[in-house]
Write a protein that holds these residues in place. Structure first.
Motif, PDB file in Angstrom:
ATOM      1  N   THR A   2      41.147 -32.022  51.147  1.00 50.36           N
ATOM      2  CA  THR A   2      40.254 -33.203  50.118  1.00 50.36           C
ATOM      3  C   THR A   2      39.389 -33.819  51.189  1.00 50.36           C
ATOM      4  N   GLN A   3      38.272 -34.461  50.575  1.00 55.04           N
ATOM      5  CA  GLN A   3      37.356 -34.951  51.263  1.00 55.04           C
ATOM      6  C   GLN A   3      37.832 -36.367  52.294  1.00 55.04           C
ATOM      7  N   LYS A   4      38.895 -36.970  51.617  1.00 54.99           N
ATOM      8  CA  LYS A   4      39.412 -37.949  52.358  1.00 54.99           C
ATOM      9  C   LYS A   4      40.159 -37.547  53.605  1.00 54.99           C
ATOM     10  N   SER A   5      40.969 -36.446  53.612  1.00 57.89           N
ATOM     11  CA  SER A   5      41.646 -35.931  54.592  1.00 57.89           C
ATOM     12  C   SER A   5      40.653 -35.286  55.657  1.00 57.89           C
ATOM     13  N   THR A   6      39.501 -34.780  55.131  1.00 61.04           N
ATOM     14  CA  THR A   6      38.635 -34.441  56.111  1.00 61.04           C
ATOM     15  C   THR A   6      37.972 -35.425  57.102  1.00 61.04           C
ATOM     16  N   PHE A   7      37.631 -36.770  56.193  1.00 60.88           N
ATOM     17  CA  PHE A   7      37.120 -38.035  56.725  1.00 60.88           C
ATOM     18  C   PHE A   7      38.106 -38.535  57.884  1.00 60.88           C
ATOM     19  N   LEU A   8      39.404 -38.311  57.359  1.00 59.31           N
ATOM     20  CA  LEU A   8      40.438 -39.056  58.541  1.00 59.31           C
ATOM     21  C   LEU A   8      40.309 -38.173  59.858  1.00 59.31           C
ATOM     22  N   GLY A   9      40.412 -36.788  59.379  1.00 57.43           N
ATOM     23  CA  GLY A   9      40.413 -35.851  60.613  1.00 57.43           C
ATOM     24  C   GLY A   9      39.233 -36.289  61.634  1.00 57.43           C
ATOM     25  N   LYS A  10      38.075 -36.414  61.026  1.00 56.94           N
ATOM     26  CA  LYS A  10      36.977 -36.659  61.740  1.00 56.94           C
ATOM     27  C   LYS A  10      36.800 -37.880  62.610  1.00 56.94           C
ATOM     28  N   ALA A  11      37.447 -38.899  62.056  1.00 56.72           N
ATOM     29  CA  ALA A  11      37.808 -40.236  62.497  1.00 56.72           C
ATOM     30  C   ALA A  11      38.732 -40.392  63.556  1.00 56.72           C
ATOM     31  N   LEU A  12      39.592 -39.413  63.475  1.00 62.63           N
ATOM     32  CA  LEU A  12      40.651 -39.130  64.301  1.00 62.63           C
ATOM     33  C   LEU A  12      40.004 -38.717  65.713  1.00 62.63           C
ATOM     34  N   VAL A  13      39.313 -37.337  65.125  1.00 66.79           N
ATOM     35  CA  VAL A  13      38.585 -36.853  66.544  1.00 66.79           C
ATOM     36  C   VAL A  13      37.715 -37.743  67.228  1.00 66.79           C
ATOM     37  N   SER A  14      36.925 -38.555  66.270  1.00 71.11           N
ATOM     38  CA  SER A  14      35.907 -39.452  66.950  1.00 71.11           C
ATOM     39  C   SER A  14      36.806 -40.585  67.711  1.00 71.11           C
ATOM     40  N   THR A  15      37.818 -41.208  67.292  1.00 66.94           N
ATOM     41  CA  THR A  15      38.471 -42.065  67.818  1.00 66.94           C
ATOM     42  C   THR A  15      38.986 -41.568  69.103  1.00 66.94           C
ATOM     43  N   ILE A  16      39.629 -40.291  69.231  1.00 71.92           N
ATOM     44  CA  ILE A  16      40.015 -39.664  70.416  1.00 71.92           C
ATOM     45  C   ILE A  16      39.079 -39.605  71.477  1.00 71.92           C
ATOM     46  N   CYS A  17      37.909 -38.958  71.123  1.00 74.15           N
ATOM     47  CA  CYS A  17      36.689 -38.646  71.809  1.00 74.15           C
ATOM     48  C   CYS A  17      36.346 -40.176  72.490  1.00 74.15           C
ATOM     49  N   LEU A  18      36.235 -41.162  71.672  1.00 73.82           N
ATOM     50  CA  LEU A  18      35.833 -42.536  72.048  1.00 73.82           C
ATOM     51  C   LEU A  18      36.951 -43.080  73.100  1.00 73.82           C
ATOM     52  N   LEU A  19      38.101 -42.793  72.965  1.00 78.37           N
ATOM     53  CA  LEU A  19      39.111 -43.282  73.834  1.00 78.37           C
ATOM     54  C   LEU A  19      39.056 -42.495  75.167  1.00 78.37           C
ATOM     55  N   PHE A  20      38.819 -41.257  75.196  1.00 72.13           N
ATOM     56  CA  PHE A  20      38.722 -40.514  76.380  1.00 72.13           C
ATOM     57  C   PHE A  20      37.489 -40.932  76.992  1.00 72.13           C
ATOM     58  N   ILE A  21      36.404 -41.327  76.289  1.00 77.44           N
ATOM     59  CA  ILE A  21      34.986 -41.834  77.170  1.00 77.44           C
ATOM     60  C   ILE A  21      35.288 -43.057  77.958  1.00 77.44           C
ATOM     61  N   ILE A  22      36.062 -44.001  77.168  1.00 76.04           N
ATOM     62  CA  ILE A  22      36.539 -45.242  77.664  1.00 76.04           C
ATOM     63  C   ILE A  22      37.395 -45.024  78.769  1.00 76.04           C
ATOM     64  N   SER A  23      38.467 -44.157  78.738  1.00 75.92           N
ATOM     65  CA  SER A  23      39.330 -43.917  79.785  1.00 75.92           C
ATOM     66  C   SER A  23      38.552 -43.499  81.120  1.00 75.92           C
ATOM     67  N   ILE A  24      37.599 -42.647  80.792  1.00 77.20           N
ATOM     68  CA  ILE A  24      36.815 -41.994  81.980  1.00 77.20           C
ATOM     69  C   ILE A  24      36.102 -43.073  82.576  1.00 77.20           C
ATOM     70  N   GLY A  25      35.310 -44.081  81.812  1.00 77.91           N
ATOM     71  CA  GLY A  25      34.697 -45.091  82.339  1.00 77.91           C
ATOM     72  C   GLY A  25      35.292 -46.230  83.096  1.00 77.91           C
ATOM     73  N   LEU A  26      36.457 -46.452  82.448  1.00 86.18           N
ATOM     74  CA  LEU A  26      37.478 -47.400  83.219  1.00 86.18           C
ATOM     75  C   LEU A  26      37.964 -46.718  84.602  1.00 86.18           C
ATOM     76  N   ASN A  27      38.378 -45.304  84.411  1.00 84.57           N
ATOM     77  CA  ASN A  27      38.543 -44.648  85.835  1.00 84.57           C
ATOM     78  C   ASN A  27      37.485 -44.781  86.836  1.00 84.57           C
ATOM     79  N   ILE A  28      36.134 -44.681  86.633  1.00 80.71           N
ATOM     80  CA  ILE A  28      34.979 -44.644  87.375  1.00 80.71           C
ATOM     81  C   ILE A  28      35.022 -45.783  87.972  1.00 80.71           C
ATOM     82  N   TYR A  29      35.086 -46.967  86.898  1.00 79.78           N
ATOM     83  CA  TYR A  29      34.892 -48.500  87.263  1.00 79.78           C
ATOM     84  C   TYR A  29      35.966 -48.664  88.410  1.00 79.78           C
TER      85      TYR A  29
END
Length: 197
Positions: A2-29
Motif C-alpha cells: 500500500t501507499q502507507k507501507s511504502t511511505f513507512l518504508g521510505k521514512a524508515l530508510v531515511s531515519t536509518i540514513c540520518l542516524l548513520f550520518i549523525i553517528s559518523i558526525g559524532l565519531n568524527i567530532y
C-alpha cells in the motif's frame, strides 16, 4: 504494497540514513576532540620537559664560578640543590602523566628512582653530616663528588635534548641508551635495576 507501507518504508530508510550520518558526525567530532586533547597534552608535556631541563641546569649554574663541591659545603646551598632536583623531577612526573597513554608499557620509574632515591639520598646524608657540625672530613666525599658529576652529566643530557628540540618524555630505555653508560657512580647499579649493562 500500500501507499502507507511504502511511505513507512521510505521514512524508515531515511531515519536509518540520518542516524548513520549523525553517528559518523559524532565519531568524527569525538576523534577530533580526542586528537586535539592529545596534542594539547603532548605540547604541555614538552613544556614540562623543557622546564625540567632548565631547572636541572640552574642547579649547577647557581654555584657560579665557585667549585661545586665547595659551594655545597653550606647546608643551605646543598638544600637548594636537592630541592631544585626534586622540582625538576616533579616536572618530569607531570609530563609523564599527561602522555601516559603514549607511554603505555614503557617504564619511567628506574630513572626517577636513580635520581630521587639514589643520588639525592647521598646528598641528604651529606647534608645531615654538615648540619651536625661534625668535625673532620666527610668519609664519603669521593662518592659525593661522583654523584654530583653524574647529576651534571644527566643535566647536560637534558639540556642537549632540549637544544635539539627533543622535548618528548623520555623513558627508562631512552635514559639507559643515551646517558646511563656515562654515569660513574656505583649508585646506578643499585637504583637502576631493570637493565643490565
Amino acid at each position: 504494497m500500500t501507499q502507507k507501507s511504502t511511505f513507512l518504508g521510505k521514512a524508515l530508510v531515511s531515519t536509518i540514513c540520518l542516524l548513520f550520518i549523525i553517528s559518523i558526525g559524532l565519531n568524527i567530532y569525538q576523534y577530533n576532540t580526542i586528537n586535539s586533547e592529545r596534542n594539547d597534552n603532548t605540547n604541555k608535556a614538552r613544556n614540562f620537559i623543557s622546564d625540567q631541563a632548565a631547572t636541572f641546569a640552574n642547579v649547577f649554574s647557581a654555584a657560579g664560578s665557585t667549585n661545586i663541591l665547595e659551594y655545597i659545603k653550606k647546608p643551605d646551598h646543598l638544600s637548594q640543590m636537592i630541592e631544585s632536583i626534586q622540582i625538576a623531577d616533579s616536572y618530569y612526573l607531570a609530563a609523564s602523566k599527561l602522555v601516559s597513554d603514549q607511554l603505555s608499557g614503557k617504564g619511567i620509574i628506574e630513572s626517577r628512582n636513580l635520581i630521587s632515591n639514589g643520588y639525592l639520598s647521598e646528598l641528604r646524608a651529606y647534608r645531615t653530616f654538615l648540619e651536625s657540625n661534625s668535625n673532620g672530613a666527610y668519609e664519603n666525599i669521593d662518592q659525593i663528588a661522583i654523584a654530583i658529576n653524574d647529576l651534571q652529566t644527566i643535566s647536560n643530557w637534558l639540556i642537549e635534548k632540549n637544544k635539539n628540540n627533543d622535548s618528548d618524555v623520555y623513558t627508562d630505555n631512552d635514559f639507559y641508551k643515551e646517558v646511563y653508560v656515562n654515569l660513574k657512580s656505583d649508585i646506578k647499579n643499585h637504583y637502576f635495576t631493570g637493565f643490565s649493562s
